[in-house]
Design an enzyme around this catalytic site. Structure first.
Site, mmCIF file in Angstrom:
data_model
loop_
_atom_site.group_PDB
_atom_site.id
_atom_site.type_symbol
_atom_site.label_atom_id
_atom_site.label_comp_id
_atom_site.label_asym_id
_atom_site.label_seq_id
_atom_site.Cartn_x
_atom_site.Cartn_y
_atom_site.Cartn_z
ATOM 1 N N ASN A 259 28.625 11.137 -17.500
ATOM 2 C CA ASN A 259 28.494 12.019 -16.343
ATOM 3 C C ASN A 259 27.543 13.176 -16.626
ATOM 4 O O ASN A 259 26.754 13.572 -15.766
ATOM 5 C CB ASN A 259 29.859 12.563 -15.927
ATOM 6 N N ASP B 134 30.184 25.060 -18.725
ATOM 7 C CA ASP B 134 30.965 23.988 -18.126
ATOM 8 C C ASP B 134 30.009 23.166 -17.267
ATOM 9 O O ASP B 134 28.876 23.576 -17.001
ATOM 10 C CB ASP B 134 32.087 24.596 -17.283
ATOM 11 N N SER C 70 32.991 13.211 -18.793
ATOM 12 C CA SER C 70 32.515 12.255 -19.792
ATOM 13 C C SER C 70 31.039 12.452 -20.091
ATOM 14 O O SER C 70 30.282 12.997 -19.282
ATOM 15 C CB SER C 70 32.749 10.821 -19.301
ATOM 16 N N ASP D 200 31.092 20.370 -14.275
ATOM 17 C CA ASP D 200 31.513 20.153 -12.887
ATOM 18 C C ASP D 200 31.928 21.462 -12.231
ATOM 19 O O ASP D 200 32.860 22.125 -12.684
ATOM 20 C CB ASP D 200 32.659 19.146 -12.826
ATOM 21 N N ARG E 100 36.662 3.966 -16.026
ATOM 22 C CA ARG E 100 35.328 3.478 -16.408
ATOM 23 C C ARG E 100 34.553 3.019 -15.172
ATOM 24 O O ARG E 100 33.361 3.311 -15.027
ATOM 25 C CB ARG E 100 35.463 2.343 -17.415
ATOM 26 N N LYS F 289 40.889 10.488 -16.303
ATOM 27 C CA LYS F 289 41.979 9.572 -16.660
ATOM 28 C C LYS F 289 43.325 10.256 -16.478
ATOM 29 O O LYS F 289 44.296 9.644 -16.013
ATOM 30 C CB LYS F 289 41.799 9.084 -18.101
ATOM 31 N N THR G 229 35.164 18.831 -19.845
ATOM 32 C CA THR G 229 36.120 17.731 -19.927
ATOM 33 C C THR G 229 35.560 16.452 -19.325
ATOM 34 O O THR G 229 36.153 15.391 -19.472
ATOM 35 C CB THR G 229 37.433 18.086 -19.197
ATOM 36 N N LYS H 131 35.045 4.068 -12.127
ATOM 37 C CA LYS H 131 34.713 5.279 -11.362
ATOM 38 C C LYS H 131 33.510 5.979 -11.962
ATOM 39 O O LYS H 131 32.634 6.479 -11.237
ATOM 40 C CB LYS H 131 35.931 6.202 -11.320
ATOM 41 N N GLY I 121 40.381 16.233 -16.580
ATOM 42 C CA GLY I 121 40.103 14.886 -17.068
ATOM 43 C C GLY I 121 40.420 13.831 -16.033
ATOM 44 O O GLY I 121 41.501 13.832 -15.432
#
Length: 230
Positions: free
Chosen positions: A121, A8, A118, A10, A76, A52, A116, A78, A50
C-alpha cells in the site's frame, strides 16, 4: 536542528481511507459475501489498527455470511484491489505534504514512514502520488507487520527511529489519528496532528500542534521543537 520527519500514511500523507473502504467492499462483493462497511461502521472499525485486525473484529460481531477464506487471504485480496485502485490515480497528497517533503530533502533532513498499513500500500501510494518508488522518497519505511504490535503501540515508531539512527528528541512525527498520536508519544516523539476525514471527531490531548491542514505548517519552519516533549 531537526534531523528526521516520520510520517504516518493513511490519512496523513493522503486521504486514503475512503479508497480503503471501497477496496474492502469490492473485495467482499467479489468473494460473494453479504458484507458491506458503510462510513459509520468503517469509522468505528478504524479505531482498530491494521486491515487484518479490522476484519477479525468485524467477524467477531457480524451476523451475516461466514468468512469464505482465511482472514490473511481476504486481506491479501483487498490489498491487491487497493493497489489497483491507487494505480487509477484517484488519490492526491494532502495539502502541504509535497512541499514539506521537498523542502526537507533540500535541507538534508531524513524522512521515514511509520505506518500500520502494508508495504504494498505504501508503494502504491508513492508511485501514484509522487511518481517514484517509496525508497526514492523515504529513507526508511517501517510498515505493516514489521512489528508485533500495531499502533497505538509505539513499536513501529521505535523501529523507524532505530533504522534512521536518530534519537526521538531530534525528530518529529506527523499523524492524523489518536492511535497514531499515542504511538508517536510513546516512542518519545513530538507529534503534529492534522485529523483526516475519519478522525476529526477524535480528541488529541497531548499533540504538540493540532492543525486543520498540514499546509498551515508553512514548511520546515512549522516543525517547532523548542517545547519540551510532553
Amino acid at each position: 536542528m531537526i534531523e528526521a520527519i516520520l510520517f504516518d500514511v493513511d490519512g496523513t500523507l493522503a486521504e486514503t481511507e475512503e479508497l480503503h473502504r471501497r477496496a474492502f467492499n469490492e473485495t467482499f462483493a467479489a468473494l460473494g459475501v453479504d458484507w458491506f462497511w458503510d462510513r459509520e461502521e468503517y469509522r468505528e472499525l478504524l479505531t482498530t489498527t491494521g486491515g487484518k485486525e479490522r476484519i477479525a473484529r468485524f467477524l467477531r460481531h457480524q451476523k451475516g455470511d461466514p468468512a469464505p477464506l482465511p482472514i490473511a487471504d481476504i486481506h491479501r485480496a483487498k490489498t491487491e484491489r487497493f493497489v489497483a485502485l491507487m494505480a487509477e490515480g484517484e488519490i492526491a497528497l494532502r495539502p502541504g505534504i509535497a512541499d514539506l517533503i521537498a523542502e526537507a530533502k533540500r535541507a538534508g533532513i531524513r524522512l521515514a514512514v511509520a505506518t500500520t498499513t502494508s508495504l504494498p500500500n505504501v508503494e502504491a501510494l508513492c508511485r501514484a502520488c509522487f511518481g517514484h518508488p517509496a525508497r526514492e522518497i523515504f529513507d526508511v519505511i517501517a510498515a505493516g507487520d514489521m512489528v508485533a504490535e500495531k499502533k497505538p503501540s509505539p513499536d513501529i515508531y521505535r523501529l523507524a527511529l532505530r533504522e534512521l539512527d536518530v534519537p526521538p528528541e531530534r525528530a518529529v512525527a506527523l499523524e492524523d489519528s489518536l492511535n497514531g498520536l499515542r504511538a508517536a508519544k510513546g516512542a518519545g516523539l513530538r507529534c503534529i496532528v492534522s485529523p483526516g476525514f475519519y478522525t476529526r471527531h477524535e480528541e488529541f490531548a497531548g499533540a504538540d500542534r493540532l492543525l486543520d491542514s498540514f499546509a498551515e505548517l508553512g514548511g520546515l519552519a512549522g516543525l517547532d521543537l523548542t517545547a519540551p516533549v510532553a
